[in-house]
Design a protein around this motif. Structure first.
Motif, PDB file in Angstrom:
ATOM      1  N   VAL A 164      10.713  -7.941  -4.015  1.00 12.95           N
ATOM      2  CA  VAL A 164      10.710  -6.637  -4.672  1.00 12.95           C
ATOM      3  C   VAL A 164       9.686  -5.686  -4.046  1.00 12.95           C
ATOM      4  N   GLU A 165       9.379  -5.882  -2.769  1.00 10.57           N
ATOM      5  CA  GLU A 165       8.471  -4.975  -2.088  1.00 10.57           C
ATOM      6  C   GLU A 165       9.291  -3.910  -1.375  1.00 10.57           C
ATOM      7  N   ASN A 166       8.922  -2.642  -1.558  1.00  7.26           N
ATOM      8  CA  ASN A 166       9.645  -1.514  -0.940  1.00  7.26           C
ATOM      9  C   ASN A 166      11.139  -1.556  -1.276  1.00  7.26           C
ATOM     10  N   GLY A 167      11.428  -1.780  -2.542  1.00  6.99           N
ATOM     11  CA  GLY A 167      12.811  -1.898  -2.982  1.00  6.99           C
ATOM     12  C   GLY A 167      13.129  -3.350  -3.296  1.00  6.99           C
ATOM     13  N   ILE A 168      14.359  -3.588  -3.713  1.00  8.16           N
ATOM     14  CA  ILE A 168      14.818  -4.939  -4.062  1.00  8.16           C
ATOM     15  C   ILE A 168      15.533  -5.524  -2.852  1.00  8.16           C
ATOM     16  N   ARG A 169      15.182  -6.739  -2.475  1.00  5.79           N
ATOM     17  CA  ARG A 169      15.822  -7.434  -1.350  1.00  5.79           C
ATOM     18  C   ARG A 169      16.694  -8.559  -1.905  1.00  5.79           C
ATOM     19  N   LEU A 170      17.919  -8.666  -1.354  1.00  8.80           N
ATOM     20  CA  LEU A 170      18.896  -9.645  -1.836  1.00  8.80           C
ATOM     21  C   LEU A 170      19.229 -10.685  -0.777  1.00  8.80           C
ATOM     22  N   SER A 171      19.720 -11.823  -1.243  1.00 10.74           N
ATOM     23  CA  SER A 171      20.216 -12.865  -0.339  1.00 10.74           C
ATOM     24  C   SER A 171      21.728 -12.749  -0.190  1.00 10.74           C
ATOM     25  N   LEU A 172      22.300 -11.597  -0.560  1.00 10.67           N
ATOM     26  CA  LEU A 172      23.744 -11.365  -0.498  1.00 10.67           C
ATOM     27  C   LEU A 172      24.062 -10.309   0.561  1.00 10.67           C
ATOM     28  N   THR A 173      25.284 -10.358   1.068  1.00 11.11           N
ATOM     29  CA  THR A 173      25.749  -9.313   1.982  1.00 11.11           C
ATOM     30  C   THR A 173      26.314  -8.162   1.158  1.00 11.11           C
ATOM     31  N   LYS A 174      26.535  -7.028   1.800  1.00  9.02           N
ATOM     32  CA  LYS A 174      27.152  -5.883   1.124  1.00  9.02           C
ATOM     33  C   LYS A 174      28.496  -6.288   0.522  1.00  9.02           C
ATOM     34  N   LYS A 175      29.305  -7.038   1.281  1.00  5.89           N
ATOM     35  CA  LYS A 175      30.631  -7.468   0.819  1.00  5.89           C
ATOM     36  C   LYS A 175      30.515  -8.328  -0.442  1.00  5.89           C
TER      37      LYS A 175
END
Length: 191
Positions: free
Chosen positions: A171-182
């Motif tokens: 959650v640094e500089n926005g939320i980071r995900l382990s998912l792709t856009k699709k």
């Protein structure tokens, strides 16, 4: 388990005896993934935003009620502080008898070891930015974040999606995900 509680950015919060304000940020303890405070911007922006501990927050049918009076709300810890900017114009001085304004910057306050999430923070999939934060869902029993609410898509295909917190990697500089856009696009729309 009880139904999850939604803290949407911009949601109205009321005190026991009058208006409180709007939710502008949520404060999260990343170690436990729990919401510890809501940051409430006072109604009509009168005064500074306040850090409201979650034990003062009740939610019923989407309404956020604070277990404090308007006066007690005004006594809660400020969620912003003013920092004076030193030596911005070093070497320049005002003429004798002229008061020179001191530049100041308003900084968000976040308790030590915690982080904040606010509306519009970017959400990054593995292959690029996918949208903007709209709020969070929490388990009302233990205050753990269960989902991040995201406005995903473009103007004609926009939908609100709830992303399981298990897919959040940071959650640094926005939320980071382990998912792709699709993978995010394939999630069902949130209610």
């Amino acid at each position: 388990m009880a139904e999850e509680t939604e803290f949407a950015m911009g949601a109205t919060a009321s005190c026991v005896d009058g208006p409180g304000g709007r939710v502008s940020r949520v404060i999260i303890d990343p170690a436990t993934e729990t919401v510890t405070h809501l940051v409430i911007e006072p109604k009509h922006r009168l005064g500074v935003d306040r850090l409201v501990p979650l034990d003062l927050v009740d939610t019923t049918a989407g309404d956020i009620r604070l277990r404090c009076t308007v006066e007690e709300f005004g006594q809660l810890e400020p969620a912003q502080e003013t920092e004076l900017v030193d030596d911005v114009i070093s070497g320049l001085s005002a003429p004798m008898g002229v008061v020179s304004p001191v530049p100041a910057v308003l900084q968000d306050v976040v308790p030590l070891g915690e982080t904040d999430v606010e509306r519009g923070d970017p959400v990054h999939a593995l292959d690029g930015e996918i949208g903007r934060v709209q709020g969070v869902l929490i388990d009302p029993d233990n205050h753990r974040v269960t989902h991040v609410l995201l406005q995903e898509g473009h103007l004609w295909g926009r939908k609100k999606v709830s992303i399981p917190v298990s897919a959040v990697t940071g959650v640094e500089n926005g939320i980071r995900l382990s998912l792709t856009k699709k993978q995010v696009e394939d999630l069902p729309p949130a209610d």
